[in-house]
Write an enzyme that holds these catalytic residues in place. Structure first.
Site, short mmCIF file in Angstrom:
data_model
loop_
_atom_site.label_atom_id
_atom_site.label_comp_id
_atom_site.label_asym_id
_atom_site.label_seq_id
_atom_site.Cartn_x
_atom_site.Cartn_y
_atom_site.Cartn_z
N ASP A 1 3.07 4.52 0.42
CA ASP A 1 4.72 4.65 1.17
C ASP A 1 4.53 5.62 2.05
OD1 ASP A 1 7.25 5.49 1.76
OD2 ASP A 1 7.88 4.51 -0.33
N LEU A 2 4.10 5.09 3.16
CA LEU A 2 3.95 5.55 4.49
C LEU A 2 5.16 7.19 4.90
CD1 LEU A 2 2.31 2.88 7.13
CD2 LEU A 2 1.27 4.41 5.77
N GLY B 1 1.08 -1.00 0.34
CA GLY B 1 -0.49 0.25 0.15
C GLY B 1 0.58 1.03 -0.35
N HIS C 1 -7.03 6.05 -7.58
CA HIS C 1 -8.57 5.57 -8.01
C HIS C 1 -8.46 5.42 -9.93
CE1 HIS C 1 -11.43 7.83 -4.67
NE2 HIS C 1 -11.06 6.86 -4.43
N ASP D 1 -9.18 2.06 1.85
CA ASP D 1 -10.05 2.86 0.84
C ASP D 1 -9.28 1.57 -0.31
OD1 ASP D 1 -6.69 2.91 0.37
OD2 ASP D 1 -6.79 4.72 1.15
O1 T3D Z 1 -3.85 8.81 -0.30
C1 T3D Z 1 -3.06 8.33 0.30
O2 T3D Z 1 -2.38 7.85 0.23
C2 T3D Z 1 -3.51 7.25 1.85
C3 T3D Z 1 -3.56 5.35 1.28
C4 T3D Z 1 -3.44 5.14 2.69
C5 T3D Z 1 -3.45 4.07 1.51
C6 T3D Z 1 -2.61 2.40 2.35
O3 T3D Z 1 -2.06 2.04 1.49
S1 T3D Z 1 -2.57 2.50 4.46
C7 T3D Z 1 -1.90 1.47 4.34
C8 T3D Z 1 0.07 1.11 4.62
N1 T3D Z 1 0.37 0.16 4.85
C9 T3D Z 1 1.23 0.05 5.80
O4 T3D Z 1 0.52 0.64 6.89
C10 T3D Z 1 1.13 -1.78 5.64
C11 T3D Z 1 2.81 -1.17 6.74
N2 T3D Z 1 3.60 -2.27 6.53
C12 T3D Z 1 3.54 -3.31 7.64
O5 T3D Z 1 2.59 -3.36 8.04
C13 T3D Z 1 4.57 -4.37 7.28
O6 T3D Z 1 5.94 -3.82 6.94
C14 T3D Z 1 4.20 -6.51 7.19
C15 T3D Z 1 2.90 -7.19 7.41
C16 T3D Z 1 3.08 -5.74 5.72
C17 T3D Z 1 4.97 -6.68 6.39
O7 T3D Z 1 5.96 -7.25 7.56
P1 T3D Z 1 7.39 -7.56 7.27
O8 T3D Z 1 7.73 -7.82 8.89
O9 T3D Z 1 7.40 -9.16 6.36
O10 T3D Z 1 8.25 -6.55 6.73
P2 T3D Z 1 9.12 -5.30 7.25
O11 T3D Z 1 10.68 -5.61 7.93
O12 T3D Z 1 7.73 -4.49 8.10
O13 T3D Z 1 9.00 -4.52 6.25
C18 T3D Z 1 10.25 -4.12 4.95
C19 T3D Z 1 11.01 -3.03 5.01
O14 T3D Z 1 9.45 -2.20 4.06
C20 T3D Z 1 10.82 -1.78 6.05
O15 T3D Z 1 11.79 -1.30 6.03
P3 T3D Z 1 13.75 -1.45 6.23
O16 T3D Z 1 13.89 -1.47 7.55
O17 T3D Z 1 14.11 -2.69 5.75
O18 T3D Z 1 14.32 -0.25 5.32
C21 T3D Z 1 9.53 -1.45 6.19
O19 T3D Z 1 9.84 -0.46 6.92
C22 T3D Z 1 9.01 -1.27 4.69
N3 T3D Z 1 7.89 -0.84 4.79
C23 T3D Z 1 7.38 -1.49 4.40
N4 T3D Z 1 5.84 -1.19 4.42
C24 T3D Z 1 5.90 -0.04 4.02
C25 T3D Z 1 7.74 0.16 4.18
N5 T3D Z 1 7.98 1.54 4.02
C26 T3D Z 1 7.35 1.97 3.65
N6 T3D Z 1 5.68 2.14 3.43
C27 T3D Z 1 4.75 1.03 3.92
N7 T3D Z 1 3.73 0.89 3.89
#
Ligand code: T3D
Length: 256
Positions: free
Chosen positions: A63-64, A61, A83, A138
Site C-alpha cells: 500500500d503506497l 502489493g 518474508h 521483492d
Molecule cells: O518494504 C516495502 O514495503 C516495500 C515493498 C514493496 C513491494 C511492492 O509491492 S512495490 C509495488 C507497489 N504496487 C504498485 O506500485 C502498484 C500500483 N498500482 C497500479 O499500478 C495500478 O493500480 C494497477 C495497474 C495495479 C491497476 O490499475 P487500475 O487502473 O485497474 O486501478 P487503479 O484505478 O489504479 O486503482 C484502484 C484504486 O486502488 C485507486 O484508488 P482510488 O483512486 O480509487 O481511490 C488506487 O489508488 C488504489 N491502489 C492501487 N494500487 C495501490 C493503491 N493504493 C495503494 N497502494 C497501491 N499499491
C-alpha cells in the site's frame, strides 16, 4: 470486517485479502492477518488452500500510502512482513492455489507466484509494478518468476513493468488455467476440493521435493526422494491406496 478473511468448506481453507477499495494493497496489518491465516492453514484437517482477493483486484502489493511520509528502512520491513508470508506459503505441506481474480501487481504478483498453482479470471492482469516506481522486485519475485518463465523472459518482463493479460500469462505458462471471471471462485473451489481428496502428505512431500530440486545436485535429490518415499510408505493413505488398487475400488484418502 477484517483485512484478511478465512472460510472453511470441508478440507479447503479459502483466504481472501479484503481491502477491495485499493485492490487489496498490503499494509502492515494486512500482512499480520495474512500470516495468521496461513497459520490457520497448518491445521491437519486443512488439505488445500485457496488465496484470492475481494472485489476487482487480487493484490497490488505494498500500500503506497504507507510511503507517504517516506519509506523508512524497507529491508527491515520486508524481513518483518513480506518474508514470513512467502516462507509460510512455501513451508505449508499442502497445495496453495492462487485464484487471481484481478490485478496482481508488485508484491501481489510475487505472492501469486509463491503459490503452487495459479488460475486466473479472464479479466486478471499481471503487473511487475516495482520498476514503475523505481523499485526492484521483492518478496521472492526474482526467485519464483525466473523459475517459472526462465531468466531471459523473466528479466525482460520484470524490468519493463509491462501489464500482462490473463491470456498472455496463460500462453507463457505463468497460470495453468483461465476462466470467465464469474466462474473463478467456483473453479478454484472445485480444484481445491480435488486436491483435498488426494493423499495430503504425499502432495505436501511432492511440493517439498520440487522446491528442493531447484538447487540440489542429483545425489542430494535422490537422497531426499528416498527419505520422503520412506515417510510416504508409513502413511495411512499409502495403505489405503494399495488396498484400494488390490480390491479394485476407488481409494478414500484421509490425509493421514
Ligand atoms: O518494504 C516495502 O514495503 C516495500 C515493498 C514493496 C513491494 C511492492 O509491492 S512495490 C509495488 C507497489 N504496487 C504498485 O506500485 C502498484 C500500483 N498500482 C497500479 O499500478 C495500478 O493500480 C494497477 C495497474 C495495479 C491497476 O490499475 P487500475 O487502473 O485497474 O486501478 P487503479 O484505478 O489504479 O486503482 C484502484 C484504486 O486502488 C485507486 O484508488 P482510488 O483512486 O480509487 O481511490 C488506487 O489508488 C488504489 N491502489 C492501487 N494500487 C495501490 C493503491 N493504493 C495503494 N497502494 C497501491 N499499491
Amino acid at each position: 470486517m477484517t483485512e484478511v478473511e478465512t472460510g472453511r468448506e470441508g478440507g479447503v481453507l479459502t483466504i481472501t485479502l479484503n481491502r477491495p477499495e485499493v485492490l487489496n494493497a498490503l499494509t502492515r496489518e494486512t500482512q499480520k492477518q495474512l500470516v495468521g491465516a496461513l497459520k490457520e492453514a497448518r491445521a491437519n484437517d486443512v488439505r488445500a488452500v485457496v488465496l484470492t482477493g475481494a472485489g476487482r483486484g487480487f493484490c497490488v502489493g505494498q500500500d503506497l500510502t504507507e510511503f507517504r511520509e517516506g519509506a523508512g528502512d524497507i529491508s527491515d520491513r520486508l524481513r518483518a512482513t513480506y518474508h514470513p508470508t512467502v516462507l509460510a506459503i512455501r513451508s505449508l505441506e499442502k497445495p496453495v492455489i492462487a485464484a487471481v481474480n484481478g490485478a496482481a501487481a508488485g508484491a501481489g504478483l510475487s505472492l501469486a507466484c509463491a503459490c503452487d498453482l495459479r488460475i486466473a479470471a479472464d479479466s486478471a492482469t499481471f503487473v511487475p509494478a516495482f520498476i514503475n516506481i523505481g523499485l526492484v522486485p521483492d518478496s521472492g519475485g526474482t526467485y519464483f518468476i525466473s523459475r517459472l518463465l526462465g531468466p531471459a523472459r523473466a528479466f525482460e518482463w520484470m524490468s519493463s513493468g509491462r501489464r500482462l493479460s490473463a491470456a498472455e500469462a496463460h500462453a507463457w505458462g505463468l497460470v495453468s488455467e483461465v476462466v470467465e471471471s464469474d466462474q473463478l471462485a467456483a473453479r478454484a473451489a472445485e480444484l481445491a476440493e480435488t486436491y483435498a481428496q488426494l493423499p495430503t502428505r504425499g502432495v505436501g512431500m511432492t511440493k517439498r521435493l520440487f522446491d528442493h530440486a531447484q538447487d540440489a545436485t542429483l545425489d542430494e535429490q535422490l537422497e531426499l526422494e528416498a527419505q520422503l518415499q520412506s515417510a510416504a510408505t508409513k502413511t495411512e493413505d499409502f495403505q489405503e491406496g494399495v488396498a484400494a488398487f488390490l480390491e479394485k475400488r476407488d481409494p478414500r484418502f484421509s490425509g493421514r
